[in-house]
Design a protein around this motif. Structure first.
Motif, short mmCIF file in Angstrom:
data_model
loop_
_atom_site.label_atom_id
_atom_site.label_comp_id
_atom_site.label_asym_id
_atom_site.label_seq_id
_atom_site.Cartn_x
_atom_site.Cartn_y
_atom_site.Cartn_z
N GLN A 152 -0.62 1.70 6.05
CA GLN A 152 -1.81 1.78 6.88
C GLN A 152 -1.47 1.51 8.35
O GLN A 152 -1.93 2.21 9.26
CB GLN A 152 -2.85 0.78 6.37
N GLU A 153 -0.63 0.51 8.58
CA GLU A 153 -0.25 0.16 9.95
C GLU A 153 0.65 1.22 10.58
O GLU A 153 0.67 1.36 11.81
CB GLU A 153 0.48 -1.19 9.95
N LEU A 154 1.38 1.98 9.77
CA LEU A 154 2.27 3.01 10.29
C LEU A 154 1.57 4.35 10.53
O LEU A 154 2.17 5.27 11.08
CB LEU A 154 3.45 3.21 9.34
N ARG A 155 0.31 4.46 10.14
CA ARG A 155 -0.40 5.73 10.31
C ARG A 155 -0.45 6.20 11.76
O ARG A 155 -0.25 7.39 12.02
CB ARG A 155 -1.82 5.65 9.73
N PRO A 156 -0.72 5.33 12.75
CA PRO A 156 -0.71 5.81 14.14
C PRO A 156 0.64 6.41 14.55
O PRO A 156 0.68 7.41 15.27
CB PRO A 156 -1.04 4.55 14.95
N TRP B 188 8.12 -1.23 4.56
CA TRP B 188 7.25 -2.37 4.83
C TRP B 188 7.84 -3.30 5.87
O TRP B 188 7.12 -4.10 6.46
CB TRP B 188 6.97 -3.12 3.53
N ASP C 273 0.81 -1.22 0.00
CA ASP C 273 0.00 0.00 0.00
C ASP C 273 0.84 1.27 0.00
O ASP C 273 0.29 2.37 -0.08
CB ASP C 273 -1.01 0.01 1.15
N ARG D 73 8.74 -2.40 8.62
CA ARG D 73 8.18 -1.92 9.90
C ARG D 73 6.66 -2.01 9.91
O ARG D 73 6.03 -1.70 10.91
CB ARG D 73 8.61 -0.47 10.13
N GLY D 74 6.06 -2.40 8.78
CA GLY D 74 4.62 -2.50 8.67
C GLY D 74 4.14 -1.83 7.39
O GLY D 74 4.89 -1.14 6.70
N SER D 75 2.88 -2.05 7.05
CA SER D 75 2.29 -1.39 5.90
C SER D 75 2.12 0.10 6.20
O SER D 75 2.20 0.53 7.35
CB SER D 75 0.94 -2.01 5.56
N LYS E 106 7.11 4.35 20.77
CA LYS E 106 6.35 3.89 21.93
C LYS E 106 6.68 4.68 23.19
O LYS E 106 5.82 4.88 24.04
CB LYS E 106 6.60 2.40 22.16
#
Length: 284
Positions: free
Chosen positions: A270-274, A264, A13, A266-268, A238
């Protein structure tokens, strides 16, 4: 310290232009200072690839204040006069927010597309191309006769909004010295460490040695001018206190831009948005 995000233009994505432009808006609202996109045309990471200039155009239309740029463009894979037009146009579209990150490139993006040249000449070709970019952006009528590039009786208007030129930041692998000597002659350096993976970063000691070497290659006049020393970084996201303390360590060794290396691994997106919505760990 300024804070930016480096967004891949490929894989999953990250290659969704609508998502990328929306995330650009969210990043500006969250307080990030810069948004930078990778510049690949087809690579080992998959077939899903967006054009970086269209990405930056979409991002420019959704933002108002963040700096925008590439991290980094393999200059010798592009015709300098076409690149000059693209980046100058984006500078106008963004009202003077463009930064051009550059590198010599290589690998399958050259071999598979039968691009001319070889590893020994990429740097030489890049030096000519950067000189040409600077000349074309000044708006004067020019001719140029280099070893690799030649133009005759050419004038590029409109000039970029930013003068005397759009900032050029030079990438390279530290501790290789040649790209760092090149970087010293332009407006910034964005090094990556040899053998450093996408979820790792150069140590403060490595960054300090790199920035010191670049500065040692500059004239006294250059040392007094604004210059970007980029840490291609990884924050945990975090523990904000821990992240702020880490940034301060790199600031002490000379970094003045922290560009968060998203990928990627570290994540998609979408998953990195937060993580992006949190904004930088300290105010720039």
């Amino acid at each position: 310290m300024k804070f930016g995000l480096a967004i891949p233009n490929c894989h999953g994505d990250f290659a969704d232009i609508h998502l990328v432009s929306e995330v650009a808006y969210e990043a500006e609202q969250a307080g990030w200072d810069g948004l930078f996109v990778w510049d690949h045309i087809g690579d080992k990471w998959g077939d899903e690839v967006l054009d970086p200039w269209v990405m930056l155009s979409a991002m420019a239309m959704r933002t108002r204040t963040v700096r925008l740029g590439t991290m980094v463009t393999p200059v010798t894979r592009r015709r300098p006069w076409k690149l000059a037009r693209e980046v100058a146009t984006l500078d106008h579209l963004s009202n003077g927010r463009m930064i051009l990150g550059v590198g010599s490139g290589g690998g399958i993006e050259y071999v598979n597309y039968h691009e001319p040249g070889d590893a020994k000449t990429y740097g030489e070709r890049m030096d000519e191309a950067l000189e040409l970019l600077s000349l074309l952006w000044n708006g004067e009528r020019i001719s140029y006769a280099g070893q690799y590039y030649q133009i005759e009786n050419v004038r590029h208007l409109p000039r970029p909004i930013q003068q005397p030129r759009i900032p050029i930041w030079v990438g390279g692998v530290w501790p290789n010295k040649k790209p760092m000597r090149r970087a010293a002659q332009w407006d910034g350096v964005c090094p990556i460490g040899k053998g450093v993976g996408m979820t790792e970063q150069m140590t403060p000691e490595q960054a300090h040695a790199c920035f010191d070497y670049v500065r040692s290659q500059q004239s006294p006049e250059q040392v007094t001018e604004d210059y970007a020393c980029v840490q291609w970084g990884i924050l945990d996201g975090k523990d904000r206190g821990h992240d702020a303390a880490l940034v301060s360590v790199y600031a002490e060794v000379g970094a003045n831009w922290w560009i968060e290396n998203l990928s990627w691994e570290r994540g998609s997106l979408q998953e990195l948005r937060p993580f992006i919505h949190q904004g930088p760990p300290v105010h720039s």
